[in-house]
Design an enzyme around this catalytic site. Structure first.
Site: not given
Ligand code: NDP
Length: 293
Positions: A51, A95, A118
């Site tokens: 990412k 994460q 997200d």
């Protein structure tokens, strides 16, 4: 049989991102993404690394925050608060999974919904259910939907069976595909571990999505002749013939299923690259919304 190559479709999204990026740059804005990694799980580290790399390739501001596995909940929430207040940051991703002593829901709740690229904050999940386009949909399901659109696969009026009901993938994809608009208007069934006679239910699917987390679980007996199969799974299995002694496989038995279906996504190179592309697209959109462009 057609291979739905997520890696190539992701490039289409990156081209759109580049155009949007230049517009923002001309107006004096630079999109910024912060990724927070707790602990040193190798798979999570690899995801965060890719990412970060992609952000830099696109010319975005990228911040990688690595914290030890024993960080307290309070300290982690403080990290999020600082990122919420940071003007240079338009997207925050924590994460997952987090170590057991941390409360993931509380962490997600702390993220400013306008920076929740997200798409896991209740505000964004509510907007997803309401089909409010100002929200952010989770990246993996929106990547799956975009793949179908870009591959010219009709979804309207089709039977879609999704195996897996996680918020991150299955449940959110169901909301997207039962909605109205492109890549949607489908008749969606969501299956899970308590579903009875999974093979015959799956054989009803024009489009079958596997988001289970079990290597090569979906076999030829689950697939109707001519179906489209989307494999979300990413599983590492031992393989003495591979260089690293292991390799990645999906939730679908690719060899067996590809004999029966019309189109299928590979693993790797399918849904995975789409997830990262949608994350970049969401971050750029967040920056645009903040800039009012
Ligand atoms: P979860 O573990 O959260 O959910 C798995 C789902 O599969 C659950 O709903 C579970 O049912 C269901 N399931 C498990 N066993 C069976 C079974 N025997 N029969 C039917 N259903 C079953 O996983 P995620 O949704 O987070 O991830 C799924 C997969 O996708 C994983 O391989 C993950 O690595 C991958 N993934 C890939 C991404 C990408 O970018 N390509 C991104 C995110 C995930 P129940 O709810 O009843 O337990």
């Amino acid at each position: 049989m057609k291979l739905i190559e997520g890696k190539k479709i992701a490039e289409v999204i990156y081209k759109e991102c580049a155009v949007s990026f230049e517009e923002l740059k001309a107006a004096g804005h630079q999109p910024g993404l912060a990724v927070v990694l707790v602990g040193d799980d190798p798979a999570s580290k690899a995801y965060v690394g890719s990412k970060d790399r992609k952000c830099r390739e696109l010319g975005m501001h990228s911040v990688k925050i690595e914290k030890p596995a024993d960080i307290s909940q309070e300290d982690l929430l403080e990290v999020i608060k600082e990122l919420n207040a940071d003007e240079k940051i338009h997207g925050i991703l924590v994460q997952m999974p987090l170590p057991d002593h941390l409360n993931e829901d509380e962490v997600i709740l702390q993220i400013d919904p306008a920076k929740d690229v997200d798409g896991l904050h209740p505000t964004n999940l509510g907007k997803l259910a309401m089909e409010d386009p100002t929200g952010f949909a989770p990246c993996t399901p929106s990547g799956c939907q975009r793949m179908l659109i870009e591959s010219g696969i009709e979804t309207s009026g089709k039977n879609v069976v999704i195996v897996g009901r996680s918020l991150l993938v299955g449940k959110s994809l169901a909301l997207l595909m039962m909605g109205k608009g492109a890549g949607a208007n489908a008749t969606v069934t969501v299956a899970h571990s308590r579903t009875g006679d999974l093979p015959s239910l799956c054989r009803e699917a024009d489009i079958l999505v596997a988001a289970i987390g079990r290597p090569r679980f979906i076999g030829a007996e689950h697939v109707k002749e001519g179906a489209v199969v989307i494999d979300v799974g990413i599983n590492r299995i031992e393989d003495p013939t591979a260089k690293r002694g292991s390799r990645l496989v999906g939730d679908v038995d690719f060899e067996a299923v590809s004999e029966r279906c019309d189109a299928i996504t590979p693993v790797p190179g399918g849904v995975g690259p789409m997830t990262i592309a949608m994350l970049m697209a969401n971050t750029i959109r967040s920056c645009r919304m903040r800039a009012g462009i």
